[in-house]
Write an enzyme that holds these catalytic residues in place. Structure first.
Site, PDB file in Angstrom:
ATOM      1  N   CYS A  48      77.892  23.355  41.992  1.00  0.00           N
ATOM      2  CA  CYS A  48      78.349  22.231  41.174  1.00  0.00           C
ATOM      3  C   CYS A  48      77.187  21.656  40.352  1.00  0.00           C
ATOM      4  CB  CYS A  48      79.020  21.175  42.055  1.00  0.00           C
ATOM      5  SG  CYS A  48      80.108  20.080  41.122  1.00  0.00           S
ATOM      6  N   HIS A  72      83.148  23.932  44.889  1.00  0.00           N
ATOM      7  CA  HIS A  72      82.505  23.631  46.175  1.00  0.00           C
ATOM      8  C   HIS A  72      82.967  24.634  47.234  1.00  0.00           C
ATOM      9  CE1 HIS A  72      80.455  19.818  45.263  1.00  0.00           C
ATOM     10  NE2 HIS A  72      81.434  19.632  44.404  1.00  0.00           N
ATOM     11  N   GLU A  81      81.843  25.046  50.106  1.00  0.00           N
ATOM     12  CA  GLU A  81      81.634  24.523  51.460  1.00  0.00           C
ATOM     13  C   GLU A  81      82.824  23.732  51.994  1.00  0.00           C
ATOM     14  OE1 GLU A  81      79.801  21.333  48.704  1.00  0.00           O
ATOM     15  OE2 GLU A  81      80.250  23.472  48.687  1.00  0.00           O
ATOM     16  N   VAL A  83      77.602  13.704  75.643  1.00  0.00           N
ATOM     17  CA  VAL A  83      77.264  15.105  75.397  1.00  0.00           C
ATOM     18  C   VAL A  83      75.808  15.251  74.951  1.00  0.00           C
ATOM     19  CG1 VAL A  83      77.783  17.124  73.972  1.00  0.00           C
ATOM     20  CG2 VAL A  83      79.643  15.677  74.792  1.00  0.00           C
ATOM     21  N   SER A  87      72.995  13.295  75.071  1.00  0.00           N
ATOM     22  CA  SER A  87      71.896  12.996  76.002  1.00  0.00           C
ATOM     23  C   SER A  87      71.880  13.985  77.161  1.00  0.00           C
ATOM     24  CB  SER A  87      71.995  11.553  76.522  1.00  0.00           C
ATOM     25  OG  SER A  87      73.146  11.362  77.316  1.00  0.00           O
TER      26      SER A  87
END
Length: 510
Positions: free
Chosen positions: A79, A168, A170, A225, A227
């Site tokens: 883009c 785009h 993605e 999750v 830590s």
């Protein structure tokens, strides 16, 4: 040396999505602001230029030395990155007089490795107001759309190839976008696709051993999750020289303190549980403002953590479960975003305690953290848990916090989450929880009139929590949960369901 793709961020809202797509192809990548110096080490295989809210014709438009990059590596402009490439090589870019937002069908004009195995009419997603009017000499047009004559292009000649796409790849709506990105990564940059959880664990544990040496690390654990995975990696490297502290702040979920400590024991982590419920309840008494509650919990947590840390001799380092979106936010093109709420985490601890930081997850996205956790053997019930706010149920109890209200909400929340799991709905939502409202209403139970609290149920679907839609849970399930809570939680006689999306609402109520 680990292979790497560098993504230069021009401020696009989609830059993180580019990085996620690259990582999904098992290729390591990093995002840096466009103005940061590119370091050309032997592991760097290619450069991707992101989109941008700017126009390439603005006086202060972001700019980079694309020619210099091309001399050393393949480049892909997306883009804005494509438009900047065209302009810098002598093409013309101007405001478009046609609609260039939304879905479009891309038609291939030339066969090229970038579009290998892409369908003849492949759906792509456009989102720009500028467009390329004339292509520089030495460039080939690879694809068009109905409205855009230069949807994809390539520079030929000396140096490495430069590619540009005005869509785009993605985003989800570009159906074969990830295939196009993978073609760039594998067939053009020559990446081996060896960025796997097992590879990450081996590299990270070895790096932690070197970095930490014979020093001791302390870490605040929450049962979350991030830590837990971070602590497990550090523990793999240094064993019981990692000391974890898990504080019960009185606003955890039902049985959470005991269950999390038990899980840590199973994993083999050296963790001390600290029951500080009464301290938190005492300090929260009379506080109704959400920020006041958050700050009280954050302050007390730091004070208790410091007290516990003093009992361990020789601590020099603090472990944290920082993940990549936090890092990107702090080094973004425009600087950190405006603070919408203060977060309860251990962000202030390194400065207060004068400790060095150990952040083994700082280059991972959330989904990658879960994959690494799975590879480490951490139980799924912990890895697949919904996000839970640092201030816990304190921001799901509107108004003053009391032990009685906490107990009410814990029971209602427990029955709600248990029901979601039993009806196979838990994994279909990003986050779910019950909120205790400061509202009492009249009800009838048997022949008795009741005057009790109302609970709001919240469930949202999301990818990363930045935006969220309310989850369309079946009416039959909502009816079952409402009945279950009202019949079994004395003190609640009304249940409502929150159907607000983010934005404009937030996921949490406070």
């Amino acid at each position: 040396m680990t292979e790497k793709i560098l993504i230069l961020d021009f401020g696009s809202q989609y830059t993180q999505l580019i990085a996620r797509a690259v990582r999904e192809a098992d290729v390591y990548c990093e995002i840096i602001p466009f103005h940061q110096q590119v370091e050309y080490d032997e592991g760097l295989k290619g450069i991707i230029l992101s989109g941008s809210p700017f126009s390439v014709n603005e006086a202060n438009a972001p700019d980079v030395d694309i020619r210099g990059m091309q001399e050393r590596l393949p480049v892909l402009g997306i883009c804005y990155g494509a438009q900047l490439t065209a302009k810098k090589f002598g093409g013309e870019v101007a405001k478009s007089n046609k609609r260039e937002f939304g879905r479009a069908l891309m038609r291939k004009q030339h066969e090229d490795v970038l579009l290998k195995d892409v369908m003849e009419l492949s759906q792509v997603w456009m989102s720009h107001s500028d467009t390329i009017l004339t292509m520089p000499s030495g460039f080939d047009v690879l694809a068009t759309t109905e409205d855009i004559p230069f949807a994809a292009f390539k520079k030929n000649g000396a140096g490495h190839p430069i590619y540009g796409v005005q869509f785009h790849p993605e985003v989800y709506h570009s159906i074969e976008g990830k295939k196009i990105l993978k073609n760039f990564l594998v067939n053009i940059c020559g990446c081996k696709q060896d960025w796997t959880p097992a590879h990450f664990i081996t590299d990270t544990v070895n790096n932690l051993k070197t970095m930490i040496g014979d020093r001791k690390v302390i870490m605040a654990l929450s049962g979350g999750v991030d830590s837990t995975v971070a602590a497990t990696l550090i523990h793999r490297a240094i064993g019981n020289r990692l000391s974890g502290i898990f504080v019960d702040n009185g606003v955890l979920r039902k049985n959470e303190f005991e269950e999390v400590l038990d899980t840590y024991k199973q994993i083999g982590l050296n963790v001390k549980g600290v029951d500080a419920k009464n301290i938190f309840y005492r300090e929260l008494q009379g506080k109704t403002d959400p920020e006041a509650k958050r700050k009280t919990i954050g302050r007390l947590f730091i004070e208790i953590f410091q007290e516990e840390a003093k009992k361990i001799e020789g601590i020099e380092l603090l472990g944290q479960g920082t993940i990549y979106p936090d890092v990107i936010e702090s080094i973004s093109v425009h600087g950190p975003s405006v603070t919408i709420k203060s977060h309860h985490n251990v962000g202030g601890l390194p400065e207060i305690m004068h400790l060095g930081l150990v952040e083994p997850l700082r280059f991972l996205f959330k989904d990658e953290v879960r994959k690494v956790g799975h590879e480490l053997g951490i139980p799924d019930e912990l890895l697949k848990r919904h996000p839970f706010p640092g201030p816990g149920l304190a921001i799901r109890i509107l108004g003053e916090i009391t032990p009685e209200k906490v107990s009410l909400l814990q029971e209602a929340d427990y029955r709600y989450v248990k029901g979601l799991k039993e009806h196979n709905l838990y994994s279909q939502v990003w986050q779910a929880g019950a909120i205790l409202l400061p509202v009492k209403s009249v009800g009838v139970m048997g022949d008795e009139r009741t005057y009790e609290f109302t609970v709001a149920l919240r469930a949202v679907t999301s990818v990363d929590g930045m935006t969220a839609d309310w989850a369309h849970l079946p009416y039959e399930f909502l009816a079952y949960i409402s009945s279950d809570i009202i019949n079994n939680v004395k003190g609640i006689n009304r249940v409502v369901y929150d159907i607000s999306s983010k934005p404009p609402a937030t996921i949490e109520w406070e």
